[in-house]
Design a protein around this motif. Structure first.
Motif, PDB file in Angstrom:
ATOM      1  N   ILE A 181       0.850  -1.185   0.000  1.00 61.60           N
ATOM      2  CA  ILE A 181       0.000   0.000   0.000  1.00 61.60           C
ATOM      3  C   ILE A 181       0.888   1.237   0.000  1.00 61.60           C
ATOM      4  CG2 ILE A 181      -1.776   1.280   1.237  1.00 61.60           C
ATOM      5  CD1 ILE A 181      -2.695  -1.387   2.424  1.00 61.60           C
ATOM      6  N   ILE A 182       0.791   2.037  -1.053  1.00 66.17           N
ATOM      7  CA  ILE A 182       1.557   3.272  -1.149  1.00 66.17           C
ATOM      8  C   ILE A 182       0.625   4.429  -0.792  1.00 66.17           C
ATOM      9  CG2 ILE A 182       2.926   4.764  -2.651  1.00 66.17           C
ATOM     10  CD1 ILE A 182       4.151   2.032  -2.179  1.00 66.17           C
ATOM     11  N   PRO A 183       0.928   5.219   0.241  1.00 72.14           N
ATOM     12  CA  PRO A 183       0.063   6.349   0.610  1.00 72.14           C
ATOM     13  C   PRO A 183       0.054   7.403  -0.497  1.00 72.14           C
ATOM     14  CG  PRO A 183       2.145   6.443   1.814  1.00 72.14           C
ATOM     15  CD  PRO A 183       2.138   5.135   1.081  1.00 72.14           C
ATOM     16  N   PHE A 198       2.242  10.291 -10.267  1.00 67.35           N
ATOM     17  CA  PHE A 198       2.067   8.924  -9.782  1.00 67.35           C
ATOM     18  C   PHE A 198       0.911   8.849  -8.781  1.00 67.35           C
ATOM     19  CE2 PHE A 198       3.390   5.163  -7.228  1.00 67.35           C
ATOM     20  CZ  PHE A 198       3.318   4.236  -8.249  1.00 67.35           C
ATOM     21  N   GLY A 199       0.774   9.890  -7.957  1.00 66.68           N
ATOM     22  CA  GLY A 199      -0.337   9.924  -7.010  1.00 66.68           C
ATOM     23  C   GLY A 199      -1.687   9.914  -7.717  1.00 66.68           C
ATOM     24  N   LEU A 200      -1.805  10.687  -8.781  1.00 69.12           N
ATOM     25  CA  LEU A 200      -3.046  10.707  -9.565  1.00 69.12           C
ATOM     26  C   LEU A 200      -3.317   9.337 -10.192  1.00 69.12           C
ATOM     27  CD1 LEU A 200      -2.652  14.176 -11.331  1.00 69.12           C
ATOM     28  CD2 LEU A 200      -4.301  13.603  -9.527  1.00 69.12           C
ATOM     29  N   ALA A 201      -2.252   8.693 -10.656  1.00 71.51           N
ATOM     30  CA  ALA A 201      -2.405   7.366 -11.254  1.00 71.51           C
ATOM     31  C   ALA A 201      -2.890   6.349 -10.224  1.00 71.51           C
ATOM     32  CB  ALA A 201      -1.071   6.915 -11.853  1.00 71.51           C
ATOM     33  N   LEU A 202      -2.371   6.437  -8.995  1.00 70.77           N
ATOM     34  CA  LEU A 202      -2.831   5.543  -7.930  1.00 70.77           C
ATOM     35  C   LEU A 202      -4.308   5.756  -7.619  1.00 70.77           C
ATOM     36  CD1 LEU A 202       0.105   5.619  -5.317  1.00 70.77           C
ATOM     37  CD2 LEU A 202      -0.654   3.655  -6.666  1.00 70.77           C
ATOM     38  N   VAL A 203      -4.707   7.021  -7.564  1.00 68.16           N
ATOM     39  CA  VAL A 203      -6.113   7.338  -7.263  1.00 68.16           C
ATOM     40  C   VAL A 203      -7.023   6.772  -8.347  1.00 68.16           C
ATOM     41  CG1 VAL A 203      -7.801   9.212  -7.088  1.00 68.16           C
ATOM     42  CG2 VAL A 203      -5.596   9.390  -5.909  1.00 68.16           C
ATOM     43  N   ARG A 204      -6.633   6.953  -9.613  1.00 67.03           N
ATOM     44  CA  ARG A 204      -7.455   6.436 -10.715  1.00 67.03           C
ATOM     45  C   ARG A 204      -7.515   4.916 -10.697  1.00 67.03           C
ATOM     46  NH1 ARG A 204      -4.760  10.404 -13.637  1.00 67.03           N
ATOM     47  NH2 ARG A 204      -3.338   8.857 -14.527  1.00 67.03           N
ATOM     48  N   ARG A 205      -6.367   4.292 -10.456  1.00 65.75           N
ATOM     49  CA  ARG A 205      -6.317   2.828 -10.513  1.00 65.75           C
ATOM     50  C   ARG A 205      -7.146   2.181  -9.409  1.00 65.75           C
ATOM     51  NH1 ARG A 205      -2.682  -1.031 -12.637  1.00 65.75           N
ATOM     52  NH2 ARG A 205      -2.281   0.585 -14.177  1.00 65.75           N
TER      53      ARG A 205
END
Length: 251
Positions: A181-183, A198-205
Motif C-alpha cells: 500500500i503506497i500512501p 504517480f499519485g493521480l495514477a494511484l487514485v485512478r487505478r
C-alpha cells in the motif's frame, strides 16, 4: 555481372539458412527450458542443475523472466529459489555494469525489475540512478521499487526529468506484483511533478476517494501542468466539477 550477382544471391541464401537454423534451434531450446522450469515450479521441486541444460545464460534468464511475469504467490517463491541457485541477480547486475551500450544496460535492468528480487540488491542499483541515459535511470528505479516497494516515494522523488504515462504504468505493474500500500496523500501534496503524476495514477487505478480534496487543490493551481489530469482523475471518482475564475465547487 550476372555471375557476381548470382554469387551474392547464393551467399545471401546461405546466410539466411544459417540464421533460420540458429533461430529455430534457439526457439526449441527456450521452449524446452520453459517446460523444465514450469515443471520445477508446479511440482514444488526437482533437479535444479538441469534447468539450464542446452541453453545460453541470457536466454535462460529471459525464460525465467517470461514465467515470472505470469506467476504469483508460492510459484514466485520457487522462481526466487531458481534465481538464487543460478545467481541471476548478480548476472544481470554485472552484465549491466560491464556494458558500454546504454540500451543494453537498460535492457538488463528491465529484466531485473521483472523478477522477485532480494532487498540487498537495492544498494547495488544506486549507481545506475545517476546514469546519463534516461532509460537506464528509469529501469534502475523500477528495480529498486521491485526490491522494496516501501522505497517507492523516495525513489520517484530522485528521478531526473518527467516520467511518461508508460513509465507510470510500468511502476504500477511492479507494485501490483506484491501486496503493498503506497500512501497517495504525500504524493498528491508534493511539489514534485513525478510524485503528483504517480499519485493521480494511484487514485485512478484504485478509486481512492480520500485523495479528492488534494486533487481539487491541484486543479486550483492555474499553472500546474497536471491540472487536466487531476480533473480527469476527479471525474473518474464519480464527481462533477464546476469552476469559476476564483472559485471551484463540486456538485
Amino acid at each position: 555481372m550476372i555471375l557476381s550477382t548470382l554469387f551474392l544471391l547464393i551467399i545471401g541464401s546461405i546466410f539466411l539458412l544459417i540464421y533460420r537454423h540458429i533461430a529455430l534451434r534457439t526457439i526449441k531450446s527456450e521452449s524446452r527450458a520453459i517446460e523444465r522450469i514450469t515443471a520445477f515450479v508446479t511440482n514444488r521441486g526437482g533437479d535444479l542443475s538441469l534447468l539450464d541444460k542446452g541453453i545460453s545464460q541470457q536466454n535462460f534468464v529471459e525464460c525465467i523472466v517470461y514465467l515470472s511475469e505470469r506467476l504469483n504467490g508460492a510459484e514466485q517463491q520457487m522462481i526466487a529459489i531458481i534465481m538464487r541457485y543460478y545467481h541471476i541477480e548478480s548476472y544481470l547486475l554485472q552484465s549491466a555494469s560491464r556494458s558500454k551500450n546504454c540500451y543494453q544496460r537498460a535492457y538488463f535492468l528491465a529484466l531485473l525489475a521483472r523478477l522477485p528480487l532480494s532487498e540487498r540488491t537495492a544498494t547495488r542499483l544506486i549507481p545506475f540512478i545517476s546514469d546519463k541515459f534516461s532509460r537506464v535511470r528509469f529501469y534502475a528505479l523500477l528495480s529498486i521499487i521491485a526490491t522494496d516497494p516501501q522505497l517507492t516515494i523516495r525513489a520517484i522523488e530522485r528521478v531526473e526529468g518527467r516520467l511518461s504515462h508508460n513509465d507510470v504504468a510500468e511502476l504500477l505493474s511492479v507494485l501490483e506484483r506484491g501486496v503493498c500500500i503506497i500512501p497517495c496523500i504525500p504524493l498528491l501534496t508534493s511539489d514534485n511533478y513525478n510524485m503528483q503524476l504517480f499519485g493521480l495514477a494511484l487514485v485512478r487505478r484504485y478509486g481512492i476517494t480520500e485523495g479528492r480534496t488534494y486533487i481539487v487543490r491541484i486543479i486550483e493551481q492555474e499553472h500546474n501542468p497536471l491540472r487536466e489530469q487531476a480533473l480527469e482523475t476527479l471525474t473518474s471518482l464519480g464527481f462533477t466539477e464546476q469552476y469559476n475564475n476564483h472559485d471551484s465547487s463540486i456538485v
